[in-house]
Design an enzyme around this catalytic site. Structure first.
Site, short mmCIF file in Angstrom:
data_model
loop_
_atom_site.label_atom_id
_atom_site.label_comp_id
_atom_site.label_asym_id
_atom_site.label_seq_id
_atom_site.Cartn_x
_atom_site.Cartn_y
_atom_site.Cartn_z
N GLU A 56 0.80 -1.22 0.00
CA GLU A 56 0.00 0.00 0.00
C GLU A 56 0.84 1.27 0.00
O GLU A 56 1.95 1.30 0.50
CB GLU A 56 -0.89 0.00 1.25
CG GLU A 56 -1.72 -1.27 1.30
CD GLU A 56 -2.47 -1.48 2.60
OE1 GLU A 56 -3.45 -2.23 2.58
OE2 GLU A 56 -2.09 -0.91 3.63
N CYS B 123 3.11 8.64 1.27
CA CYS B 123 3.74 7.73 2.21
C CYS B 123 4.04 6.43 1.47
O CYS B 123 3.14 5.70 1.07
CB CYS B 123 2.77 7.50 3.37
SG CYS B 123 3.42 6.42 4.63
N CYS C 208 7.16 -6.68 6.97
CA CYS C 208 8.33 -6.14 7.65
C CYS C 208 8.87 -7.18 8.62
O CYS C 208 8.11 -7.85 9.32
CB CYS C 208 7.98 -4.87 8.43
SG CYS C 208 9.42 -4.06 9.16
#
Ligand code: SAH
Length: 356
Positions: free
Chosen positions: A89, A103, A110
């Site tokens: 995203e 962003c 992660c």
């Protein structure tokens, strides 16, 4: 094929084949700066040059599968698919001032598994390539062009830890700040990181003016290590000198990010300890209200605790801001980015505006 984001190769190929600088520049301006969809600038390249460059040039490679617009503020979330069922995203942040931030994600998932962050709950971690990182910017520009907006600054605060995908992130920053490409001033790019020392040193050598935000969250080693497993490996003692180095070459020093959690790091003593730790460091502290994550037993600090913390830090001479996270209703706010399965495509090729 040459990627449009491979500027070194593109420039030398055009040189070798005698494509006029003017033609190349007009093309690059239309694509990078005006955010025109790929086909537009391509079609306008004169025939002779088109034969020479266009056939060998590969455009953005990302597949946009959904756009979700917040009903409460100026955020939009763009969902991209890297492989069937695997998505990541990007968040567009429209501020009332007219400025627009983007962003960006640097990884799908992660590996760091910070307790308060949803992205760490994704099972698989995959590095995005330079072109997948930059494709997010091109896609956002195309969404924004009809609104008369352009991307003013980009922050690496989406999915992933940018310093764990060093090569692609560094290459992407090069293109973001290149005068022939996105042409963003270096201070308009911000990398948010937990601060991995070796990568930080190389980053400092290569990008001394690109802004840095450091996810600190506590100035107490044992608290930070509990919140962020990586902190056990790289202690506060180890990263402290690096903070000073990073601050020394940036006009406004470094940003210190601090998610404020009830009963964990929000007491007056925590504020004093933080002020002591930061000392004379040229920095500004960004207090981040916690966005709740499913299945995590952490709570946001009450507003008045954040206010008190902010006052106390200011009284000690620190510059403090409070983050206003946009896009909570579309799970686009800080720490909320996680893949929950594929969004539903709307009818007639329209992009869906809701996720189930
Ligand atoms: N890996 C990078 C970028 C991550 S996101 C980093 O750690 O800096 C950017 C910021 O959002 C980080 O400071 C992160 O700690 C913060 N964040 C993560 N989860 C959050 C949550 N649930 N609520 C508020 N902020 C969060």
């Amino acid at each position: 094929m040459i990627s449009v984001y491979d500027l070194t190769e593109l420039r030398s190929d055009c040189d070798r084949r005698g494509v006029y600088g003017r033609t190349l520049r007009a093309f690059l301006v239309a694509f990078f700066k005006r955010g025109e969809p790929w086909a537009g600038p391509m079609a306008r390249v004169p025939d002779e040059s088109r034969l020479r460059i266009v056939e060998r040039l590969a455009g953005p490679c990302l597949k946009l599968v959904a756009r979700l617009d917040s009903q409460i503020d100026g955020a939009s979330k763009l969902v991209f698919e890297v492989a069937p069922g695997r998505c990541f995203e990007t968040v567009i942040l429209r501020y009332p001032s007219g400025r627009t931030s983007l962003c960006l994600s640097s990884q799908v998932g992660c590996a760091l598994r910070c307790r308060f962050c949803a992205t760490g709950q994704m099972k698989r971690v995959e590095d995005l390539t330079r072109d997948q990182i930059l494709g997010q910017v091109s896609a956002a520009q195309q969404q924004l062009a009809p609104e008369g907006r352009t991307v003013d600054n980009v922050v690496f605060m989406g999915m992933g830890e940018p310093f764990l995908n060093e090569a692609a992130v560094f290459a992407a920053i090069g293109v973001l700040t290149d005068g022939d490409a996105f042409n963003l001033p270096e201070p308009s790019v911000l990398v948010s990181t937990v601060l991995l020392p070796d990568v930080a040193r190389r980053f400092q050598a290569e990008f001394p003016r690109v802004n840095v935000a450091v996810s600190l969250h506590s100035s107490r080693q044992h608290v930070r290590a509990k919140l962020m497993p990586i902190a056990a490996r790289h202690s506060l003692d180890e990263i402290k000198p690096l903070l000073g180095e990073l601050a020394s070459t940036r006009r406004r020093g470094v940003m210190i990010e601090y998610v404020v959690l009830r009963g964990v790091n929000d007491s007056p003593e925590d504020a004093d300890h933080l002020a002591e730790f930061l000392g004379e460091l040229r920095c500004h502290v960004n207090l981040i209200p916690y966005n709740p994550i499913d299945g995590v037993e952490l709570e946001a600090a009450p507003d008045d605790a954040i206010d008190a913390m902010s006052d106390r830090l200011r009284a000690r001479g620190l510059c403090v801001t409070r983050r206003r996270s946009l896009g909570r209703d579309i799970e686009a706010a800080c720490g909320q980015l996680i893949q929950r399965g594929l969004p539903i495509q709307g009818d007639g090729g329209e992009l869906s505006s809701s996720v189930t």
